[in-house]
Design an enzyme around this catalytic site. Structure first.
Site, PDB file in Angstrom:
ATOM      1  N   HIS A 110       0.877  -1.170   0.000  1.00  0.00           N
ATOM      2  CA  HIS A 110       0.000   0.000   0.000  1.00  0.00           C
ATOM      3  C   HIS A 110       0.915   1.220   0.000  1.00  0.00           C
ATOM      4  CE1 HIS A 110      -2.513  -2.916   2.317  1.00  0.00           C
ATOM      5  NE2 HIS A 110      -3.526  -2.338   1.737  1.00  0.00           N
ATOM      6  N   ASP A 113       2.258   1.958   3.393  1.00  0.00           N
ATOM      7  CA  ASP A 113       3.188   0.969   3.991  1.00  0.00           C
ATOM      8  C   ASP A 113       4.641   1.379   3.812  1.00  0.00           C
ATOM      9  OD1 ASP A 113       0.904  -0.597   4.259  1.00  0.00           O
ATOM     10  OD2 ASP A 113       1.405  -1.937   2.598  1.00  0.00           O
ATOM     11  N   GLU A 241     -10.799  -6.325  -4.870  1.00  0.00           N
ATOM     12  CA  GLU A 241     -10.680  -7.453  -3.935  1.00  0.00           C
ATOM     13  C   GLU A 241     -11.985  -7.643  -3.162  1.00  0.00           C
ATOM     14  OE1 GLU A 241      -6.973  -7.550  -1.818  1.00  0.00           O
ATOM     15  OE2 GLU A 241      -7.934  -8.504  -0.090  1.00  0.00           O
ATOM     16  N   HIS A 280     -11.562 -14.086   2.870  1.00  0.00           N
ATOM     17  CA  HIS A 280     -12.720 -13.266   2.501  1.00  0.00           C
ATOM     18  C   HIS A 280     -13.815 -14.156   1.915  1.00  0.00           C
ATOM     19  CE1 HIS A 280      -9.952  -9.489   1.912  1.00  0.00           C
ATOM     20  NE2 HIS A 280      -9.864 -10.033   3.111  1.00  0.00           N
ATOM     21  N   ASP A 305      -4.921 -13.419  -2.986  1.00  0.00           N
ATOM     22  CA  ASP A 305      -4.263 -13.094  -1.711  1.00  0.00           C
ATOM     23  C   ASP A 305      -4.371 -14.348  -0.869  1.00  0.00           C
ATOM     24  OD1 ASP A 305      -3.558 -10.530  -2.270  1.00  0.00           O
ATOM     25  OD2 ASP A 305      -4.862  -9.587  -0.774  1.00  0.00           O
ATOM     26  N   ASP A 316     -11.431 -12.132   9.993  1.00  0.00           N
ATOM     27  CA  ASP A 316     -10.406 -12.171   8.948  1.00  0.00           C
ATOM     28  C   ASP A 316      -9.075 -12.331   9.686  1.00  0.00           C
ATOM     29  OD1 ASP A 316      -9.279 -11.975   6.454  1.00  0.00           O
ATOM     30  OD2 ASP A 316      -9.367  -9.801   6.353  1.00  0.00           O
TER      31      ASP A 316
HETATM   32  C1  XLS Z   1      -7.934  -6.742   4.030  1.00  0.00           C
HETATM   33  C2  XLS Z   1      -7.393  -6.892   2.686  1.00  0.00           C
HETATM   34  C3  XLS Z   1      -6.211  -5.994   2.373  1.00  0.00           C
HETATM   35  C4  XLS Z   1      -6.022  -5.890   0.894  1.00  0.00           C
HETATM   36  C5  XLS Z   1      -5.182  -4.739   0.438  1.00  0.00           C
HETATM   37  O1  XLS Z   1      -8.723  -7.552   4.507  1.00  0.00           O
HETATM   38  O2  XLS Z   1      -7.074  -8.224   2.472  1.00  0.00           O
HETATM   39  O3  XLS Z   1      -5.069  -6.460   3.026  1.00  0.00           O
HETATM   40  O4  XLS Z   1      -5.470  -7.054   0.374  1.00  0.00           O
HETATM   41  O5  XLS Z   1      -5.707  -3.532   0.781  1.00  0.00           O
HETATM   42 NI    NI Z   2      -6.059  -8.965   0.789  1.00  0.00          NI
HETATM   43 NI    NI Z   3      -8.012  -9.714   4.103  1.00  0.00          NI
END
Ligand code: XLS
Ligand code: NI
Ligand code: NI
Length: 447
Positions: A110, A113, A241, A280, A305, A316
């Protein structure tokens, strides 16, 4: 470097840990891959090219182990409470040292980050511009490539009610500025994709939310992101995502199917793909394999991911995914469609808060890498044996018969079908779906 400093000028932080190499399943060395042999050819492609693995910057380098009940537990050598420029530079040196030691091809970040604390939009812009150059230099030096970049539109207090869907156009303008700048930096760094995770694009209560307007705005801004991608010549994919909730009560990017419907509504379903995360998927009541199969079937499969939750709670938890069977089930949906293309497997996973040693970061990634490699070998075995595909083809073979062709022809009406069923006395008998037999075939192939 031999004198114990990296070319960045900072001391190495993982000096005690060797480079992680493939040593095979019989090795006693826990700082080695037992299954991930990047040059091994599986289904006609090198393992490294199938899996395109990436380390994520946020969980591994930014998080200090805090949770809502307690302070950080990690005490990393690159962390510094001031979160100033030198801390950000040290963190980057540590990150690239780690990527190189693991020998994985990609990383993801990000904007926030990689920068020091940047409370205003101008500060973030300036800091990101500086960090772009540093990231570029590290990429050149280490050969690590960028799988994707993303703008964090959820941590800063201004984004409490969302970024691109915020009720206040001034906040949405800040979000648009951040997306533009991060997309351009991702492009400049040769990124393969650009991700939008709508963590706060949703609502806590409908009592204060104009859902219709927020969705309209969301669609409008996404179309502008796509337009900007072409304007700057970015050839990677734009990815959304899916996640159904957390932090918001409801998030608009609920799952792959709802994203596809939304993209279609705004005419960008051929332009935007999805970045699927197993944790997710389970939060939305789906399996990892379901989300992959849905994305493949709708033509929106992008990247993954990789992580998992646990079966006892509904959070999560972002754990490293060691479930070889679950990943295998997803891979047999993905691989026949051609695999990941510009996507990859990004370890969006974190060590547990009690795993506070630097070596724990290595063990976590080694486990995650080997689980992916074993799942790839298992999926390849299943696909090469071909019995699942054969059984599926037999199950649907009737649709190639005269009746099947008649029923699917565009000119056939409901009444035509009903009349024929009646005239021919069709009574439709059930044949076994053979689920347990098929599950045994899967288990037989697990490596
Ligand atoms: C959060 C998301 C985040 C995304 C990127 O739950 O997984 O980490 O991958 O913003
Ligand atoms: Ni993610
Ligand atoms: Ni996540």
């Amino acid at each position: 470097m031999a004198d114990g400093t990296s070319t960045s000028g900072f001391d190495t932080v993982f000096g005690d840990i060797p480079e992680i190499k493939f040593e095979g399943p019989d090795t006693e060395n826990l700082f080695a891959y037992r299954y991930y042999d990047k040059d091994q050819v599986v289904l006609g492609k090198r393992m490294e090219d199938h899996l395109r693995m990436a380390v994520c910057y946020w969980h591994t380098f930014c998080w200090d182990g805090y949770d809502i009940f307690g302070a950080g537990t990690f005490d990393r050598p690159w962390h510094n409470p001031a979160n100033d420029r030198e801390a950000a530079d040290r963190k980057m040196a540590a990150a690239f040292e780690f990527f190189s030691k693991l020998g994985l091809p990609f990383y993801c970040f990000h904007d926030v980050d990689v920068c020091e604390y940047s409370p205003t939009p101008d500060e973030l812009s300036n800091n990101l511009a500086r960090m772009k150059d540093r990231l570029g230099a590290y990429q050149d030096e280490t050969g690590t490539k960028l799988l994707w970049g993303t703008a964090n539109l959820f941590s800063h207090p201004r984004y409490a009610a969302g970024g691109l869907t915020n009720p206040d156009p001034e906040v949405a303008a800040c979000a648009a500025r951040q997306v533009r700048e991060c997309l351009e930096v991702t492009h400049a760094l040769g990124g393969s994709n650009y991700v939008l995770w709508g963590g706060r694009e949703g609502y806590d209560t409908l009592l204060n939310t104009d859902l219709s307007r927020e969705l309209e705005n969301f669609g409008r801004f996404l179309a502008k992101v796509v337009e900007h991608k072409y304007k700057i010549g970015f050839t990677g994919k734009i990815l959304i995502e899916p996640k159904p909730h957390e932090p918001m009560y409801h998030q608009y990017d609920f799952d792959s199917a709802s994203i596809h419907g939304f993209l279609q509504r705004f005419g960008i379903d051929k332009e935007v793909h999805v970045n699927i995360e197993p944790n997710h998927a389970t939060l939305s009541g789906h399996s990892f394999a379901h989300e992959i199969a849905t994305a493949v079937s709708l033509g929106v499969m992008g990247s993954i991911d990789i992580n998992c939750g646990n079966y006892q709670n509904g959070w999560d938890t972002d754990q490293f995914n060691l479930d070889i069977r679950d990943i295998t089930l997803a891979l047999i949906e993905l691989l026949p469609s051609g695999g990941l293309d510009t996507g990859g497997f990004n370890f969006d996973a974190k060590v547990r808060r009690q795993s506070s040693d630097l070596s724990d970061l290595f063990h976590a990634h080694i486990g995650g890498v080997d689980a992916l490699a074993r799942a790839l070998l298992s999926a390849a075995d299943l696909l090469e044996r071909g019995d699942l595909a054969k059984l599926k083809a037999e199950r649907y073979a009737g649709w190639d018969s005269d009746l099947g062709q008649f029923m699917t022809a565009g000119t056939t009406s409901l009444a035509d079908i009903a009349d024929r069923a009646k005239a021919e006395g069709i009574d439709g008998t059930h044949s076994s779906g053979r689920q347990e037999y098929l599950e045994n075939l899967v288990n037989r192939s697990l490596k």
